[in-house]
Scaffold this motif. Structure first.
Motif, mmCIF file in Angstrom:
data_model
loop_
_atom_site.group_PDB
_atom_site.id
_atom_site.type_symbol
_atom_site.label_atom_id
_atom_site.label_comp_id
_atom_site.label_asym_id
_atom_site.label_seq_id
_atom_site.Cartn_x
_atom_site.Cartn_y
_atom_site.Cartn_z
ATOM 1 N N UNK A 1 35.743 39.641 46.568
ATOM 2 C CA UNK A 1 34.929 40.660 45.979
ATOM 3 C C UNK A 1 34.500 40.276 44.676
ATOM 4 N N UNK A 2 33.346 40.045 44.290
ATOM 5 C CA UNK A 2 32.892 39.630 42.977
ATOM 6 C C UNK A 2 32.670 40.849 42.260
ATOM 7 N N UNK A 3 33.064 41.192 41.100
ATOM 8 C CA UNK A 3 32.992 42.555 40.503
ATOM 9 C C UNK A 3 31.774 42.536 39.748
ATOM 10 N N UNK A 4 30.925 43.633 39.753
ATOM 11 C CA UNK A 4 29.895 43.814 38.731
ATOM 12 C C UNK A 4 30.131 44.836 37.639
ATOM 13 N N UNK A 5 29.244 44.895 36.517
ATOM 14 C CA UNK A 5 29.530 45.938 35.452
ATOM 15 C C UNK A 5 29.733 47.065 35.899
ATOM 16 N N UNK B 1 37.713 50.989 50.136
ATOM 17 C CA UNK B 1 38.804 50.042 50.222
ATOM 18 C C UNK B 1 37.893 48.595 50.596
ATOM 19 N N UNK B 2 38.496 47.486 49.699
ATOM 20 C CA UNK B 2 38.081 46.122 49.881
ATOM 21 C C UNK B 2 38.728 45.680 51.188
ATOM 22 N N UNK B 3 37.764 44.875 51.808
ATOM 23 C CA UNK B 3 38.038 44.272 53.085
ATOM 24 C C UNK B 3 37.734 45.090 54.330
ATOM 25 N N UNK C 1 34.292 37.104 38.464
ATOM 26 C CA UNK C 1 35.642 37.648 38.539
ATOM 27 C C UNK C 1 35.944 38.341 39.711
ATOM 28 N N UNK C 2 36.901 38.147 40.643
ATOM 29 C CA UNK C 2 37.212 38.961 41.798
ATOM 30 C C UNK C 2 38.109 39.979 41.203
ATOM 31 N N UNK C 3 38.132 41.018 42.204
ATOM 32 C CA UNK C 3 38.790 42.070 41.831
ATOM 33 C C UNK C 3 40.285 41.799 41.912
ATOM 34 N N UNK C 4 40.748 40.977 42.713
ATOM 35 C CA UNK C 4 42.116 40.531 42.529
ATOM 36 C C UNK C 4 42.587 40.023 41.204
ATOM 37 N N UNK C 5 41.529 39.265 40.714
ATOM 38 C CA UNK C 5 41.842 38.373 39.460
ATOM 39 C C UNK C 5 41.737 39.417 38.452
ATOM 40 N N UNK D 1 46.822 47.565 48.623
ATOM 41 C CA UNK D 1 45.238 47.555 49.009
ATOM 42 C C UNK D 1 44.771 47.915 47.834
ATOM 43 N N UNK D 2 43.326 47.318 47.759
ATOM 44 C CA UNK D 2 42.352 47.623 46.484
ATOM 45 C C UNK D 2 41.072 48.126 46.950
ATOM 46 N N UNK D 3 40.337 48.790 46.314
ATOM 47 C CA UNK D 3 39.294 49.589 46.591
ATOM 48 C C UNK D 3 38.317 49.411 44.974
ATOM 49 N N UNK D 4 37.129 49.759 45.463
ATOM 50 C CA UNK D 4 36.230 50.054 44.173
ATOM 51 C C UNK D 4 35.586 51.506 44.523
#
Length: 104
Positions: free
Chosen positions: A73-77, A61-63, A30-34, A54-57
Motif C-alpha cells: 500500500x503506497x501512502x498518500x499525503x 484494514x489493509x489487505x 513509501x509503503x504503510x509497512x515502511x 494488522x495495519x489499516x488506513x
C-alpha cells in the motif's frame, strides 16, 4: 533534475492506557509497512510485532476491502497508518454471552 517533495503521514497505536501518533515526512512511494518501521513506534510499544501486526488506513484494514497489503500500500499525503492490537475476546462470543444473560 526535480526535487521530490516528501509527504506528511502519521502512524498511530493505542492501548487502553496509552496512545501515540507519530507524524512523519516520507518520500512518495513509501509503503504503510515502511512508515511504521521509520516511525520507531516500537520504542514506545515494544509489544508490537510489526511483522505480523494488522495495519489499516483510517479504520480500513489493509489487505482487505480492495486495499493492498501493508507492504504494497503506497501512502498518500495525510494518510494515517493505524496499528491494530489483537482482539482480547471474540466479539461473537461476547454477544452470545450477553444475549444469554438477558434471557436469564
Amino acid at each position: 533534475m526535480t526535487d521530490i517533495e516528501p509527504i506528511a503521514v502519521e502512524v498511530a497505536y493505542a492501548t487502553p492506557e496509552k496512545q501515540k501518533i507519530v507524524e512523519l515526512m516520507v518520500e512518495p512511494g513509501t509503503s504503510a509497512y515502511d512508515a511504521v518501521i521509520k516511525s520507531h513506534i516500537v520504542n514506545d510499544f515494544p509489544e508490537i510485532d510489526i511483522e505480523n501486526a494488522k495495519l489499516g488506513i483510517f479504520g480500513n484494514a489493509l489487505g482487505s476491502k480492495g486495499l493492498a497489503p501493508a507492504r504494497d500500500y503506497v501512502l498518500q499525503e495525510g494518510d494515517r497508518v493505524e496499528i491494530y492490537r489483537p482482539l482480547i475476546a471474540d466479539p461473537k462470543e461476547v454477544r452470545r454471552k450477553r444475549a444469554a444473560a438477558k434471557k436469564a
